[in-house]
Motif scaffolding. Structure first.
Motif, PDB file in Angstrom:
ATOM      1  N   TRP A 129      -6.644 -11.742  -4.832  1.00  0.00           N
ATOM      2  CA  TRP A 129      -7.013 -10.807  -5.644  1.00  0.00           C
ATOM      3  C   TRP A 129      -7.855  -9.678  -5.603  1.00  0.00           C
ATOM      4  N   GLU A 130      -9.128 -10.191  -5.527  1.00  0.00           N
ATOM      5  CA  GLU A 130     -10.249  -9.130  -5.584  1.00  0.00           C
ATOM      6  C   GLU A 130      -9.980  -8.220  -4.566  1.00  0.00           C
ATOM      7  N   VAL A 131      -9.667  -8.948  -3.199  1.00  0.00           N
ATOM      8  CA  VAL A 131      -9.708  -8.071  -1.815  1.00  0.00           C
ATOM      9  C   VAL A 131      -8.583  -7.150  -1.836  1.00  0.00           C
ATOM     10  N   LEU A 132      -7.491  -7.488  -2.585  1.00  0.00           N
ATOM     11  CA  LEU A 132      -6.339  -6.473  -2.627  1.00  0.00           C
ATOM     12  C   LEU A 132      -6.715  -5.226  -3.533  1.00  0.00           C
ATOM     13  N   LEU A 133      -7.199  -5.667  -4.484  1.00  0.00           N
ATOM     14  CA  LEU A 133      -7.706  -4.549  -5.567  1.00  0.00           C
ATOM     15  C   LEU A 133      -8.683  -3.733  -4.910  1.00  0.00           C
ATOM     16  N   ARG A 134      -9.740  -4.120  -4.313  1.00  0.00           N
ATOM     17  CA  ARG A 134     -10.927  -3.206  -3.601  1.00  0.00           C
ATOM     18  C   ARG A 134     -10.063  -2.636  -2.623  1.00  0.00           C
ATOM     19  N   ALA A 135      -9.219  -3.147  -1.807  1.00  0.00           N
ATOM     20  CA  ALA A 135      -8.589  -2.506  -0.659  1.00  0.00           C
ATOM     21  C   ALA A 135      -7.914  -1.150  -1.070  1.00  0.00           C
ATOM     22  N   ARG A 136      -6.883  -1.352  -2.519  1.00  0.00           N
ATOM     23  CA  ARG A 136      -6.337  -0.202  -2.684  1.00  0.00           C
ATOM     24  C   ARG A 136      -7.384   1.039  -3.196  1.00  0.00           C
ATOM     25  N   ALA A 137      -8.465   0.463  -3.794  1.00  0.00           N
ATOM     26  CA  ALA A 137      -9.272   1.738  -4.305  1.00  0.00           C
ATOM     27  C   ALA A 137      -9.815   2.320  -3.003  1.00  0.00           C
ATOM     28  N   VAL A 138     -10.236   1.508  -1.833  1.00  0.00           N
ATOM     29  CA  VAL A 138     -10.855   2.324  -0.745  1.00  0.00           C
ATOM     30  C   VAL A 138      -9.854   3.251  -0.066  1.00  0.00           C
ATOM     31  N   GLU A 139      -8.602   2.767   0.057  1.00  0.00           N
ATOM     32  CA  GLU A 139      -7.705   3.411   0.904  1.00  0.00           C
ATOM     33  C   GLU A 139      -7.329   4.637  -0.105  1.00  0.00           C
ATOM     34  N   THR A 140      -7.382   4.795  -1.353  1.00  0.00           N
ATOM     35  CA  THR A 140      -6.907   5.961  -1.964  1.00  0.00           C
ATOM     36  C   THR A 140      -7.917   6.676  -2.722  1.00  0.00           C
ATOM     37  N   GLN A 141      -9.173   6.167  -2.747  1.00  0.00           N
ATOM     38  CA  GLN A 141     -10.320   6.517  -3.310  1.00  0.00           C
ATOM     39  C   GLN A 141     -10.229   6.807  -4.567  1.00  0.00           C
ATOM     40  N   CYS A 142      -9.828   5.965  -5.394  1.00  0.00           N
ATOM     41  CA  CYS A 142      -9.232   5.873  -6.823  1.00  0.00           C
ATOM     42  C   CYS A 142     -10.097   5.053  -7.678  1.00  0.00           C
ATOM     43  N   TYR A 143     -10.369   4.977  -8.867  1.00  0.00           N
ATOM     44  CA  TYR A 143     -10.608   4.067  -9.685  1.00  0.00           C
ATOM     45  C   TYR A 143      -9.228   2.892  -9.604  1.00  0.00           C
ATOM     46  N   VAL A 144      -9.530   1.443  -9.889  1.00  0.00           N
ATOM     47  CA  VAL A 144      -8.445   0.775  -9.776  1.00  0.00           C
ATOM     48  C   VAL A 144      -8.768  -0.272 -11.238  1.00  0.00           C
ATOM     49  N   LEU A 145      -8.051  -0.332 -12.119  1.00  0.00           N
ATOM     50  CA  LEU A 145      -8.231  -1.028 -13.200  1.00  0.00           C
ATOM     51  C   LEU A 145      -7.132  -1.995 -13.380  1.00  0.00           C
ATOM     52  N   ALA A 146      -7.448  -3.341 -13.602  1.00  0.00           N
ATOM     53  CA  ALA A 146      -6.350  -4.351 -13.236  1.00  0.00           C
ATOM     54  C   ALA A 146      -6.608  -5.260 -14.273  1.00  0.00           C
ATOM     55  N   ALA A 147      -5.916  -5.191 -15.569  1.00  0.00           N
ATOM     56  CA  ALA A 147      -6.117  -6.054 -16.797  1.00  0.00           C
ATOM     57  C   ALA A 147      -5.288  -7.393 -16.058  1.00  0.00           C
ATOM     58  N   ALA A 148      -5.293  -8.805 -16.781  1.00  0.00           N
ATOM     59  CA  ALA A 148      -5.044  -9.702 -15.988  1.00  0.00           C
ATOM     60  C   ALA A 148      -4.686 -10.969 -17.324  1.00  0.00           C
ATOM     61  N   PRO A 159       0.774  -1.274  -0.172  1.00  0.00           N
ATOM     62  CA  PRO A 159      -0.037  -0.022  -0.052  1.00  0.00           C
ATOM     63  C   PRO A 159       0.779   1.276   0.052  1.00  0.00           C
ATOM     64  N   GLU A 160       2.184   1.335   0.569  1.00  0.00           N
ATOM     65  CA  GLU A 160       2.902   2.408   0.372  1.00  0.00           C
ATOM     66  C   GLU A 160       3.037   2.903  -1.048  1.00  0.00           C
ATOM     67  N   LEU A 161       3.017   1.970  -1.944  1.00  0.00           N
ATOM     68  CA  LEU A 161       3.388   2.421  -3.522  1.00  0.00           C
ATOM     69  C   LEU A 161       1.918   3.093  -3.930  1.00  0.00           C
ATOM     70  N   SER A 162       0.658   2.619  -3.510  1.00  0.00           N
ATOM     71  CA  SER A 162      -0.523   3.235  -3.821  1.00  0.00           C
ATOM     72  C   SER A 162      -0.644   4.750  -3.261  1.00  0.00           C
ATOM     73  N   LEU A 163      -0.488   4.763  -2.016  1.00  0.00           N
ATOM     74  CA  LEU A 163      -0.520   6.003  -1.136  1.00  0.00           C
ATOM     75  C   LEU A 163       0.490   7.014  -1.623  1.00  0.00           C
ATOM     76  N   ALA A 164       1.766   6.459  -2.025  1.00  0.00           N
ATOM     77  CA  ALA A 164       2.604   7.567  -2.669  1.00  0.00           C
ATOM     78  C   ALA A 164       1.882   8.285  -3.906  1.00  0.00           C
ATOM     79  N   LEU A 165       1.562   7.386  -4.676  1.00  0.00           N
ATOM     80  CA  LEU A 165       0.795   7.834  -6.059  1.00  0.00           C
ATOM     81  C   LEU A 165      -0.457   8.745  -5.516  1.00  0.00           C
ATOM     82  N   GLN A 166      -1.259   8.431  -4.551  1.00  0.00           N
ATOM     83  CA  GLN A 166      -2.437   9.138  -4.523  1.00  0.00           C
ATOM     84  C   GLN A 166      -1.948  10.534  -3.987  1.00  0.00           C
ATOM     85  N   ARG A 167      -0.676  10.432  -3.211  1.00  0.00           N
ATOM     86  CA  ARG A 167      -0.326  11.969  -2.809  1.00  0.00           C
ATOM     87  C   ARG A 167       0.123  12.596  -4.029  1.00  0.00           C
ATOM     88  N   GLN A 168       0.292  12.172  -5.135  1.00  0.00           N
ATOM     89  CA  GLN A 168       0.546  12.804  -6.352  1.00  0.00           C
ATOM     90  C   GLN A 168      -0.594  13.224  -7.350  1.00  0.00           C
TER      91      GLN A 168
END
Length: 327
Positions: A237-256, A208-217
């Protein structure tokens, strides 16, 4: 070919390409419906999130990606997201290294031409890029390459966190660092037609440090193109993607990546799009080459942050490190 269409605020195109039809895809019915129902006539930009099964055959992989990108563009997408290892997945360390290229090689050149021809942005989620000292050490970067609609490389992010994991009993044994160099730094968010996009790759999702650093930008969208293993994908997979969206309040798009790549490698699939509230708005499922179109509503990002101003409530960095300084 089978075609599945869902007409809501998100569209799903599911194409299972039979061997006899691998070089021609007819989507005229789908295209007609799309023209009549283009995202409910919304003015919001549209992104396409793709799912595929890469193999060691680079030419076949390009053919699949090209079809997905063309279908996405026909559906109104202005940016298309392809997964990690869109170029290939080797069956051994030696094969993986033998197929690697530089950013100036044939593979990226073909995608810059495709982007320019179709006037579409591309997120190439994990390219096997030869390292700077390739002639001496034969190591690569796992590089997320963004190409703009003029066919120029707009950004390159090299994967920071390498997947060195042994899970006895779960069939997972990978050591990415054996042939991959960790990226030296994060890449600033990229301004695109769908908003400011922050770049990650696969295993980066767990940090999450990575996503939060990007959110600050100031990112609006985080993206984690991936090739998750079946075992880790089913569990996390799903729980991590949803967590990153919730904590940053961003859309999260994950091709796979999905399905069996060769005798010793399979991927979980379920390429996802998650909104800033943490709701899954698109899921490509666990099989087949699939593309979903997702409307990106940047006002929803702003509204979510206004209604729950998490970032304003965050304490300074020193507060969170205060335990480390205790005697």
């Amino acid at each position: 070919m089978t075609l599945k269409i869902t007409l809501h605020r998100m569209f799903v195109l599911r194409c299972t390409f039979r061997e006899q039809a691998r070089h021609s895809v007819t989507c005229s019915t789908w295209k007609s419906l799309m023209l009549q129902n283009r995202m409910s006539h919304s003015s919001n930009p549209v992104a396409a999130v793709c799912q595929m099964t890469s193999t060691p055959d680079k030419e076949a992989n390009f053919s699949v990606c090209k079809r997905l990108v063309e279908a996405a563009r026909e559906g109104g997408a202005c940016m298309v997201f392809l997964p990690e290892a869109f170029d290939y997945i080797g069956s051994s360390r030696d094969e993986t290294l033998s197929l690697a290229e530089s950013l100036t090689g044939d593979t990226i050149s073909r995608y810059t031409q495709l982007a320019s021809k179709l006037k579409v942005w591309l997120s190439l989620g994990g390219f096997h890029e030869r390292g700077q000292d390739w002639e001496n050490d034969r190591r690569i970067y796992n590089s997320h390459v963004v190409i703009n609609d003029e066919g120029s490389v707009a950004a390159v992010y090299r994967k920071s966190h390498l997947f060195d994991v042994e899970l006895p009993g779960r069939g997972v044994s990978l050591k990415e660092s054996a042939f991959t160099i960790p990226g030296p730094a994060l890449t600033p968010p990229v301004q695109t037609p769908i908003g400011k996009v922050g770049l990650g790759i696969c295993y980066d999702l767990r940090f999450p440090e990575l996503s939060l650093a990007l959110q600050r930008q100031g990112v609006d969208i985080l993206t984690y193109p991936s090739a998750f293993t079946v075992a880790t994908g089913a569990a996390h997979w799903e729980v991590l993607l949803r967590a990153r969206a919730v904590e940053t309040q961003c859309y999260v798009l994950a091709a796979a990546q999905v399905g069996r790549h060769h005798d010793v490698r399979s991927s979980w699939g379920h390429a996802l799009a998650v909104d800033p509230w943490g709701a899954v708005v698109a899921d490509c499922g666990g099989e087949g080459e699939v593309m979903v179109l997702v409307e990106v509503d940047l006002e929803k990002v702003r509204e979510t942050r206004r209604n729950m101003p998490v970032q304003q409530h965050r304490r300074d960095a020193g507060f969170y490190h205060s335990l480390e300084n205790r005697p």
